[in-house]
Motif scaffolding. Structure first.
Motif, mmCIF file in Angstrom:
data_model
loop_
_atom_site.group_PDB
_atom_site.id
_atom_site.type_symbol
_atom_site.label_atom_id
_atom_site.label_comp_id
_atom_site.label_asym_id
_atom_site.label_seq_id
_atom_site.Cartn_x
_atom_site.Cartn_y
_atom_site.Cartn_z
ATOM 1 N N MET A 290 -47.554 -74.697 -25.143
ATOM 2 C CA MET A 290 -46.704 -74.012 -26.117
ATOM 3 C C MET A 290 -46.793 -72.498 -25.962
ATOM 4 S SD MET A 290 -47.597 -76.094 -29.607
ATOM 5 C CE MET A 290 -48.009 -77.848 -29.591
ATOM 6 N N ILE A 291 -45.643 -71.838 -26.053
ATOM 7 C CA ILE A 291 -45.575 -70.377 -26.058
ATOM 8 C C ILE A 291 -44.855 -69.968 -27.340
ATOM 9 C CG2 ILE A 291 -44.610 -68.338 -24.917
ATOM 10 C CD1 ILE A 291 -44.720 -69.928 -22.271
ATOM 11 N N ALA A 292 -45.511 -69.161 -28.155
ATOM 12 C CA ALA A 292 -44.882 -68.704 -29.408
ATOM 13 C C ALA A 292 -43.968 -67.534 -29.106
ATOM 14 C CB ALA A 292 -45.952 -68.290 -30.419
ATOM 15 N N SER A 293 -42.712 -67.628 -29.541
ATOM 16 C CA SER A 293 -41.744 -66.587 -29.205
ATOM 17 C C SER A 293 -41.823 -65.388 -30.138
ATOM 18 C CB SER A 293 -40.321 -67.161 -29.213
ATOM 19 O OG SER A 293 -39.991 -67.688 -30.496
ATOM 20 N N HIS A 294 -41.647 -65.623 -31.436
ATOM 21 C CA HIS A 294 -41.569 -64.472 -32.350
ATOM 22 C C HIS A 294 -42.173 -64.830 -33.699
ATOM 23 C CE1 HIS A 294 -37.990 -65.575 -35.065
ATOM 24 N NE2 HIS A 294 -38.160 -66.623 -34.294
ATOM 25 N N ALA A 326 -36.670 -67.991 -29.516
ATOM 26 C CA ALA A 326 -37.221 -68.642 -28.324
ATOM 27 C C ALA A 326 -36.403 -68.290 -27.081
ATOM 28 C CB ALA A 326 -37.259 -70.152 -28.528
ATOM 29 N N VAL A 327 -35.080 -68.280 -27.228
ATOM 30 C CA VAL A 327 -34.219 -67.963 -26.079
ATOM 31 C C VAL A 327 -34.370 -66.497 -25.678
ATOM 32 C CG1 VAL A 327 -31.825 -67.812 -25.317
ATOM 33 C CG2 VAL A 327 -32.596 -69.832 -26.527
ATOM 34 N N LEU A 328 -34.518 -65.601 -26.653
ATOM 35 C CA LEU A 328 -34.779 -64.193 -26.322
ATOM 36 C C LEU A 328 -36.045 -64.078 -25.477
ATOM 37 C CD1 LEU A 328 -34.110 -62.126 -29.586
ATOM 38 C CD2 LEU A 328 -33.070 -61.738 -27.343
ATOM 39 N N SER A 329 -37.018 -64.920 -25.759
ATOM 40 C CA SER A 329 -38.303 -64.845 -25.059
ATOM 41 C C SER A 329 -38.231 -65.351 -23.624
ATOM 42 C CB SER A 329 -39.354 -65.625 -25.842
ATOM 43 O OG SER A 329 -39.522 -65.033 -27.122
ATOM 44 N N PHE A 330 -37.144 -66.039 -23.269
ATOM 45 C CA PHE A 330 -36.960 -66.440 -21.867
ATOM 46 C C PHE A 330 -37.001 -65.212 -20.950
ATOM 47 C CE2 PHE A 330 -34.390 -70.597 -22.730
ATOM 48 C CZ PHE A 330 -35.569 -71.304 -22.889
ATOM 49 N N HIS A 331 -36.488 -64.076 -21.447
ATOM 50 C CA HIS A 331 -36.478 -62.855 -20.630
ATOM 51 C C HIS A 331 -37.903 -62.411 -20.297
ATOM 52 C CE1 HIS A 331 -32.151 -62.295 -21.161
ATOM 53 N NE2 HIS A 331 -32.315 -62.518 -22.450
ATOM 54 N N PHE A 332 -38.822 -62.584 -21.247
ATOM 55 C CA PHE A 332 -40.207 -62.176 -21.010
ATOM 56 C C PHE A 332 -40.888 -63.111 -20.014
ATOM 57 C CE2 PHE A 332 -39.104 -60.550 -25.227
ATOM 58 C CZ PHE A 332 -39.374 -59.209 -25.036
ATOM 59 N N ILE A 333 -40.520 -64.373 -20.051
ATOM 60 C CA ILE A 333 -41.055 -65.325 -19.070
ATOM 61 C C ILE A 333 -40.587 -64.935 -17.669
ATOM 62 C CG2 ILE A 333 -40.824 -67.717 -18.255
ATOM 63 C CD1 ILE A 333 -40.977 -68.569 -21.219
ATOM 64 N N ASP A 334 -39.294 -64.630 -17.552
ATOM 65 C CA ASP A 334 -38.762 -64.185 -16.252
ATOM 66 C C ASP A 334 -39.472 -62.916 -15.782
ATOM 67 O OD1 ASP A 334 -36.971 -66.268 -16.085
ATOM 68 O OD2 ASP A 334 -35.271 -65.130 -16.880
ATOM 69 N N ALA A 335 -39.673 -61.980 -16.718
ATOM 70 C CA ALA A 335 -40.321 -60.711 -16.367
ATOM 71 C C ALA A 335 -41.753 -60.946 -15.890
ATOM 72 C CB ALA A 335 -40.308 -59.764 -17.567
#
Length: 354
Positions: A290-294, A326-335
């Motif tokens: 699990m990854i907590a987004s916000h 959660a979808v906003l946090s996809f950018h941080f995963i990519d980064a």
């Protein structure tokens, strides 16, 4: 029939592999060799190491991402707990399917798919893109009786697991949790109170924008639901059945299913975190996936994250749900992955190491 769904859930839990600490440590060593002070990229480094531990690979391919939006209605709306009427649930489902909701916009920006699932909407919906896996036509009013039967709760969890299995077979490697259901912050507050010990006054927030008298009604509905149904805090399925929702149970399945398939699952806000806590109580070994987004504006959210042991990536004062955070946090995963793959090491760049 109860045994059939129970067996599916148990099978999925048994498939969850232990987190690969050796791979995570390899990723940390690589991160420390990059041209930066150790630890200076903070949570981005931690995410990269977590993804390595989940996948067993230093640079896993996480390009295919999907947010699964579970939709369901809640009988507790009869108690006047929401600023919006129940008809909004099926209307918003159609909005997701036509691509017009906030989560659709953010998913397009992140290059992710949105899958909308009818697991408990109190309406007959038809759309070529709708995934119809209806378990209930809305839950019962939990302030007057159990929201669902145990069998229905287990079936909804199984729906989430099966969907993730299908998506992984189609190439998806990262999941996010999303939901739609008028009244579902009330159910989530009840789950939070039972599983964390927070009082309803602490777990109940403004939801769709209520305050004052409406919030007092919501607190009262949660108190009555818990007192009447006596959910067993040591049995998360019992809690989901008595004071939960079909879409929340569906998300429990998504989280367990992602872990069972060796995939990270990004947890959205308050409602998703209620599902994540229930999932962690069913399968503790799912926690490292699990990854907590916000951190949302719902006042019970922090308590839920602390109970799971998760730290959110961002704080944007959001409280929409749908999977938006959660979808906003996809950018941080990519980064995080790009930094691991593309940054020079001290050795390759000829830079002196401190």
């Amino acid at each position: 029939m109860d045994n059939q769904w129970q067996y599916k859930v148990e099978q999925a839990v048994a498939r969850i592999r232990e987190f690969d600490h050796e791979a995570a440590e390899r990723a940390q060593r690589h991160s420390d060799s990059l041209t930066k002070p150790p630890g200076s990229l903070g949570k981005l480094e931690a995410i990269a190491c977590q993804l390595a531990g989940i996948s067993g690979q230093l640079w896993p391919d996480m390009s295919r991402k999907t947010v699964i939006v579970m939709a369901g209605d809640h009988g507790v709306c009869e108690e006047g707990v929401s600023a919006f009427p129940p008809e909004v649930t099926p209307q918003m489902v159609l909005n997701f399917l036509s691509g017009g909701a906030a989560v659709n916009v953010l998913a397009r920006q992140a290059g992710a798919d949105v899958i909308c699932v009818d697991v408990g909407v109190n309406a007959e919906l038809e759309h070529p893109q709708l995934v119809s896996r209806k378990v209930v036509r809305g839950t019962a009013n939990m302030a007057k009786q159990p929201a669902m039967s145990r069998e229905q709760a287990l079936q909804a969890i199984a729906v989430g697991i099966e969907l993730v299995d299908e998506q992984v077979a189609a190439g998806v490697r990262v999941f996010a949790t999303g939901e739609m259901g008028i009244g579902n912050t009330t159910a989530s507050s009840a789950i939070a109170s039972v599983l964390t010990g927070l009082s309803p006054e602490q777990s109940v927030g403004s939801g769709t924008g209520i305050n004052g008298e409406a919030r007092a009604r919501k607190i009262d509905a949660v108190k009555r639901a818990i007192a009447l149904n006596k959910p067993d805090a040591s049995d998360p399925v019992d809690v989901l059945a008595k004071v939960g929702g079909a879409e929340i149970a569906g998300l429990v399945g998504v989280i367990i299913g992602a872990a069972a398939n060796g995939c990270p699952v990004v947890i959205d806000g308050f409602i998703s975190s209620a599902a994540a806590l229930a999932a962690s109580r069913i399968a503790e070994q799912a926690k490292p996936y699990m990854i907590a987004s916000h951190l949302s504006q719902e006042q019970g959210h922090q308590g839920l994250l602390e109970a799971i042991g998760l730290t959110p990536m961002i704080r944007l004062e959001m409280r929409l749900g749908e999977g938006t955070g959660a979808v906003l946090s996809f950018h941080f995963i990519d980064a995080a992955l790009k930094l691991m793959q593309e940054m020079a090491t001290f050795e390759s760049a000829g830079v002196s190491k401190g």
